[in-house]
Structure formats: structure tokens, C-alpha cells
Scaffold this motif. Sequence first.
Motif, PDB file in Angstrom:
ATOM      1  N   ARG A   1     -22.358  -3.044   1.805  1.00 44.30           N
ATOM      2  CA  ARG A   1     -21.079  -4.497   2.318  1.00 44.30           C
ATOM      3  C   ARG A   1     -20.476  -3.725   0.567  1.00 44.30           C
ATOM      4  N   ILE A   2     -21.105  -3.623  -0.402  1.00 42.88           N
ATOM      5  CA  ILE A   2     -20.560  -4.197  -1.895  1.00 42.88           C
ATOM      6  C   ILE A   2     -20.136  -2.811  -1.803  1.00 42.88           C
ATOM      7  N   GLY A   3     -20.592  -2.027  -1.438  1.00 42.47           N
ATOM      8  CA  GLY A   3     -19.932  -0.438  -1.545  1.00 42.47           C
ATOM      9  C   GLY A   3     -18.680  -0.169  -0.710  1.00 42.47           C
ATOM     10  N   ILE A   4     -18.610  -0.717   0.305  1.00 46.63           N
ATOM     11  CA  ILE A   4     -17.209  -0.485   0.752  1.00 46.63           C
ATOM     12  C   ILE A   4     -16.389  -1.572   0.386  1.00 46.63           C
ATOM     13  N   THR A   5     -16.560  -3.236  -0.573  1.00 45.48           N
ATOM     14  CA  THR A   5     -15.583  -4.382  -0.886  1.00 45.48           C
ATOM     15  C   THR A   5     -14.812  -2.954  -2.218  1.00 45.48           C
ATOM     16  N   ASP A   6     -16.220  -2.410  -2.989  1.00 50.44           N
ATOM     17  CA  ASP A   6     -15.552  -1.453  -3.862  1.00 50.44           C
ATOM     18  C   ASP A   6     -14.644  -0.519  -3.432  1.00 50.44           C
ATOM     19  N   ALA A   7     -15.001  -0.313  -2.719  1.00 52.93           N
ATOM     20  CA  ALA A   7     -14.238   1.370  -1.983  1.00 52.93           C
ATOM     21  C   ALA A   7     -13.325   1.185  -2.000  1.00 52.93           C
ATOM     22  N   VAL A   8     -12.556  -0.027  -1.830  1.00 54.47           N
ATOM     23  CA  VAL A   8     -11.296  -0.512  -1.396  1.00 54.47           C
ATOM     24  C   VAL A   8     -10.807  -0.981  -2.261  1.00 54.47           C
ATOM     25  N   VAL A   9     -10.995  -1.350  -3.571  1.00 51.96           N
ATOM     26  CA  VAL A   9     -10.285  -1.550  -4.350  1.00 51.96           C
ATOM     27  C   VAL A   9     -10.288  -0.509  -5.495  1.00 51.96           C
ATOM     28  N   VAL A  10     -11.458   0.109  -5.648  1.00 51.80           N
ATOM     29  CA  VAL A  10     -10.970   1.681  -6.382  1.00 51.80           C
ATOM     30  C   VAL A  10     -10.001   2.578  -5.750  1.00 51.80           C
ATOM     31  N   ALA A  11      -9.780   2.655  -4.111  1.00 55.05           N
ATOM     32  CA  ALA A  11      -8.529   3.420  -3.290  1.00 55.05           C
ATOM     33  C   ALA A  11      -6.897   2.591  -3.687  1.00 55.05           C
ATOM     34  N   ARG A  12      -6.999   1.333  -3.726  1.00 57.02           N
ATOM     35  CA  ARG A  12      -6.000   0.757  -4.438  1.00 57.02           C
ATOM     36  C   ARG A  12      -5.652   1.360  -6.084  1.00 57.02           C
ATOM     37  N   ILE A  13      -6.924   1.316  -7.089  1.00 61.26           N
ATOM     38  CA  ILE A  13      -6.088   1.338  -7.979  1.00 61.26           C
ATOM     39  C   ILE A  13      -6.405   3.573  -8.351  1.00 61.26           C
ATOM     40  N   LEU A  14      -6.418   4.161  -7.570  1.00 58.30           N
ATOM     41  CA  LEU A  14      -6.278   5.370  -7.532  1.00 58.30           C
ATOM     42  C   LEU A  14      -4.953   6.126  -6.255  1.00 58.30           C
ATOM     43  N   ASN A  15      -4.090   4.928  -5.956  1.00 62.80           N
ATOM     44  CA  ASN A  15      -3.458   5.426  -5.111  1.00 62.80           C
ATOM     45  C   ASN A  15      -3.614   6.156  -3.811  1.00 62.80           C
ATOM     46  N   ALA A  16      -5.142   6.204  -3.656  1.00 62.69           N
ATOM     47  CA  ALA A  16      -5.438   7.035  -2.124  1.00 62.69           C
ATOM     48  C   ALA A  16      -5.540   6.391  -0.851  1.00 62.69           C
ATOM     49  N   THR A  17      -5.860   7.324  -0.257  1.00 58.76           N
ATOM     50  CA  THR A  17      -5.686   6.676   1.128  1.00 58.76           C
ATOM     51  C   THR A  17      -7.190   6.745   1.077  1.00 58.76           C
TER      52      THR A  17
ATOM     53  N   ALA B   1       0.791  -0.830   0.065  1.00 58.57           N
ATOM     54  CA  ALA B   1       0.041   0.370   0.256  1.00 58.57           C
ATOM     55  C   ALA B   1       0.472   0.830  -0.364  1.00 58.57           C
ATOM     56  N   VAL B   2       0.246   2.438  -0.805  1.00 59.33           N
ATOM     57  CA  VAL B   2       1.118   3.783  -0.597  1.00 59.33           C
ATOM     58  C   VAL B   2       0.866   4.566   0.589  1.00 59.33           C
ATOM     59  N   PRO B   3       2.012   4.495   1.207  1.00 54.85           N
ATOM     60  CA  PRO B   3       1.685   5.300   2.843  1.00 54.85           C
ATOM     61  C   PRO B   3       1.044   6.801   2.597  1.00 54.85           C
ATOM     62  N   GLU B   4       0.337   7.289   3.600  1.00 52.06           N
ATOM     63  CA  GLU B   4      -0.657   7.736   3.516  1.00 52.06           C
ATOM     64  C   GLU B   4      -0.113   9.345   3.147  1.00 52.06           C
ATOM     65  N   ASN B   5       0.860   9.431   3.993  1.00 50.25           N
ATOM     66  CA  ASN B   5       2.246  10.797   2.908  1.00 50.25           C
ATOM     67  C   ASN B   5       2.248  10.640   1.512  1.00 50.25           C
TER      68      ASN B   5
ATOM     69  N   ASP C   1      -2.070  -3.680   1.894  1.00 50.04           N
ATOM     70  CA  ASP C   1      -3.445  -3.495   0.281  1.00 50.04           C
ATOM     71  C   ASP C   1      -3.520  -1.876  -0.117  1.00 50.04           C
ATOM     72  N   VAL C   2      -4.203  -1.527   1.065  1.00 49.18           N
ATOM     73  CA  VAL C   2      -4.486   0.355   1.035  1.00 49.18           C
ATOM     74  C   VAL C   2      -4.249   0.816   2.413  1.00 49.18           C
ATOM     75  N   THR C   3      -3.672   1.504   2.577  1.00 54.87           N
ATOM     76  CA  THR C   3      -4.129   3.123   3.759  1.00 54.87           C
ATOM     77  C   THR C   3      -5.003   3.517   3.911  1.00 54.87           C
ATOM     78  N   ILE C   4      -5.850   3.303   5.928  1.00 53.53           N
ATOM     79  CA  ILE C   4      -7.273   3.285   5.482  1.00 53.53           C
ATOM     80  C   ILE C   4      -6.555   4.145   7.494  1.00 53.53           C
ATOM     81  N   VAL C   5      -7.762   5.365   6.971  1.00 53.91           N
ATOM     82  CA  VAL C   5      -7.692   6.449   8.051  1.00 53.91           C
ATOM     83  C   VAL C   5      -9.500   6.101   8.943  1.00 53.91           C
ATOM     84  N   LYS C   6      -9.400   6.447   9.908  1.00 54.43           N
ATOM     85  CA  LYS C   6     -10.658   7.078  10.595  1.00 54.43           C
ATOM     86  C   LYS C   6     -11.610   8.205   9.918  1.00 54.43           C
TER      87      LYS C   6
END
Length: 499
Positions: free
Chosen positions: A118-134, A96-100, A168-173
Motif C-alpha cells: 500500500r505504501i509502495g502504491i501511494t508513492d508510485a502515484v506521486v512518482v508518476a506525477r513527478i515524471l509526468n508519466a502515465t 494530470a498530463v493526458p496519456e498521449n 492528479d495522474v493518468t492511470i491505465v489498467k
Amino acid sequence: MGRKPDPSKPHYGGGASPRAARRTQPSPVFLGTALFVLGFVSLFTGHIVTDADWSRIRSRWRSKQVRNNEPINIWKSRYSNLYYGCSRRSVNFRSAVPENSSTGYLLIGTSGGLNQQRIGITDAVVVARILNATLVVPELDHHSFWKDDSDFSDIFDVDWFISYLSKDVTIVKRIPYEVMMSMDKLPWTMRAPRKSMPDFYIDEVLPILMRRRALQLTKFDYRLTNELDEELQKLRCRVNFHALRFTNSIQTLGEKLVRKLRSMSSRYVAVHLRFEPDMLAFSGCYYGGGDKERRELGEIRKRWDTLPELSAEDERSRGKCPLTPQEIGLMLRALGFSNDTYLYVASGEIYGGEETLQPLRDLFPNYYTKEMLAGNDLKPFLPFSSRLAAIDFIVCDGSDVFVTNNNGNMAKVLAGRRRYMGHKRTIRPNAKKLNLLFKRRKQMGWDIFSQKVKKVQRGLMGEPDDIRPGRDDFNEFPSSCICQRIPVNRSVTARAENL
């Protein structure tokens, strides 16, 4: 003297006792044609037909013949132990790409009920990965029909979610306070088209994200295509089947209900019964309730401005109408589930109440719901429809057999999960063909009706080679994440080849 009727079987008038079903003998026509075509094609393409080619065609043809004549074990697939879930990230899947260092903060607003979200959350993680986003922990829908104000952390173990996916993906609250204060404008808000390809997110979303540092995608349900590369599909599986773990209070109560059912019976069937007024109104179907039903459901249907005018009869003939509780009961009895089978029913408000449910209760007296099993333990969850749905999800997932009357979001997610967890028996009703049988059921004896139901349900019983709909839904058929075990001896190899 004539044989006395079996009181355990539902009785219908008409129809003499059926003749013994004749077992169809495999015809050599198909095999001969297939071999001829392969040889003919090889003549023009230059492809040399090897012994292995001939063997594969013969094996598949014989397998189909064997499986089509093989009695159905209604409780468990004989092939289930040959398959297992496999969604580990490959060694080439970068970290995963670090937050900074990420391209920005991606906020997600989900939509619908628990399993749609639940389906939306699953896809959200994948989209964040595609975009290299946090990814910021997704917001749940508080304004849908269910009016549930639960947050992500009220339903899912948020710390587990973040830590499990950390590679896989950097996730923050939440977006850090100092970042929010440094932003000139509020996060940009947009809605992606349904089933968007990765290119859409790279071409249309990424530039805005990088320019604004934060972006929110709203109504995020089914906004990502099913057609992704294998590594991203496996990421979907890691999110859905591993990272989305319910909170301890929900999980504890759900498992307690499973144990209660197991203490009464060694096995049970779970039915997800979608027969709420809004579901029936949305479907445009008619269930025989006369002018009262048409008036009541018609008023509910006005909530959706864009719904087309539908013919109830056409929708039923196309298999688009949810099966009634009685029809679900008849299908299960016809498949071979006896009236002493324990039934767990997951449902919301049933249209018609107890009167609608009574035929199902008559067919299966050992009928239980979460309300019946949990008692006062359920009180803290009663104001929250999504938390109640999560409890139903756990009990249905723990069942030996899962069946639904409508192929909605919970049905799809649970079907996919049960395949991933070893092809636990999952029955998808063939509503289109069953509708014809229900219409004619009083014109045939029970044995013939049962025989015909078993026939139309072949390929829809949760087997590894089940019939798939025209457009695969990855939530229901997570094929990229299912592997086959290597048989340990020659006899097992022979059985595996017959798949």
C-alpha cells in the motif's frame, strides 16, 4: 481491617499499598529562564519582543504543564474534534498530463505484505506525477513470504482508484496493445534506491522512460523520500486515505464484523499482534522458550543472508523487540482498560499458539478474531493472506482504540489514517521503557505499576501533540494533511490554545 484485594486487577507479590501520588506543581524556573533567554536574544538580534511573543511562550509552557498533569481518557482524546483531514488539491496544482502527452508508461512492481505494498502504491502515484508519466495499475507481489497471488483488482476497487485520481495522474489498467507492438524492446527494468529524492527520478529515471516509452520499477517499497513539498504530500494522502478503497466483498465483510462487535459492546479495542515466527526470527529477540526457541527461530533466521548477529538482550533494552501478548495485555490493563473490555485481535500464526495467547485471553476474556466472528463467511478469503489482512485492517480502523505490539507497516498506515480521520485513539507502546517495568513488575504493587505505565505512555496515546520519532514517517504522521478547526467561541478558543 485491611482492604480486600480487587479481583479484577492482575495480582503481583511484593510492594505495600502505594502512597497517594503527589501532583507536581508547575515550577516557575523554566518560564523565567525562557523569558530571560528571549529577552537576551532580542537585545543582540534587534528583534522586538512583542506582547504576542511573551504570550505564546507563556501559553506553550502552561499548556505543557496542564497536559502533563491531565488524566488520560483512554477511549478518546478530548482534543480530537478540533482536527480533521484536509488533502484537497490546491487550485494551482495543475491537472494530470493526458496519456498521449505523457513522458511514457510507468510500471510498478510492489513488494512485501499488504500494507508495505500500500505504501509502495501511494508513492508510485506521486512518482508518476513527478515524471509526468502515465501510471499502469501497480502489480502486487506474488513472491513474498505470504505467497499471495492476488492482483490489484482482487483487493482494491481499481475503477475507483483510476477515477478518483484522474485529475492528479493518468492511470491505465495496462499498456495499450498498439503501443506494446510498436516498441522495439521490452520495458526497461530498474530499482530505485530507498527514500530517493525527486531529483533522482528526474535525473536518472526520466531520460530512460522517455527513450524507451515504458519503464518498470521493481521492489517498489519506501523508494521515495518523506521530504516532499506540501502539494505532493497531500497527493500521498489522497491516494492512501481516499483512492485505495477495498473491493466490495472485502469491505462488506469487514463492516459486518465491526457491526457484530458493536452489537456486543458499544466500544472495543483492536490489537494488531505481530508475533509470527518469521517476525520474531527477523527481530533477533528471545522470549524465554529455551533451546527449542533458539533452534527454531535460528533456522528461520537463515532465510535472510544479510542479517547481522544481534544480542537479544541489547535489542530488548533498545525497545526493538515486539511485545508479547501478555505484555500487551498488562499494558492495556495498567492504562485502565478493565477485564470486561472487548478485544479484537488481528494476527497471523502466533508463535507458541494458544499457550502464548492464553495470558492475554485471561486478562481480556471478551477476546475475538475474524475467524471467530466471520465463521463460514471467511472461507472464500482463507487462501489469500492479503485479503485477510484487508479485513483485519477494516475492523482495526473501525475500533475506538487501536494498539500494536510492533511499529510495522500496518501499525504506521493505520496510525496515520486514524490521525487523518480525527485522531481516533491510537496507542504506540513505549517498548524501551515498558521493558524495564516488565522486568521489575513483581517488585512493585499493581497500583504503582499502573501509575508508571501511564507515565511512560504519555505522548504515545494518539493525541494531536504526540511524541514523534527522530525521523518522522509520513505514513504515521501525515502532518501536511491535518488541519485544525477554528473554535466557535471564546471558551473553545481557550481550550485550543492549551494545545
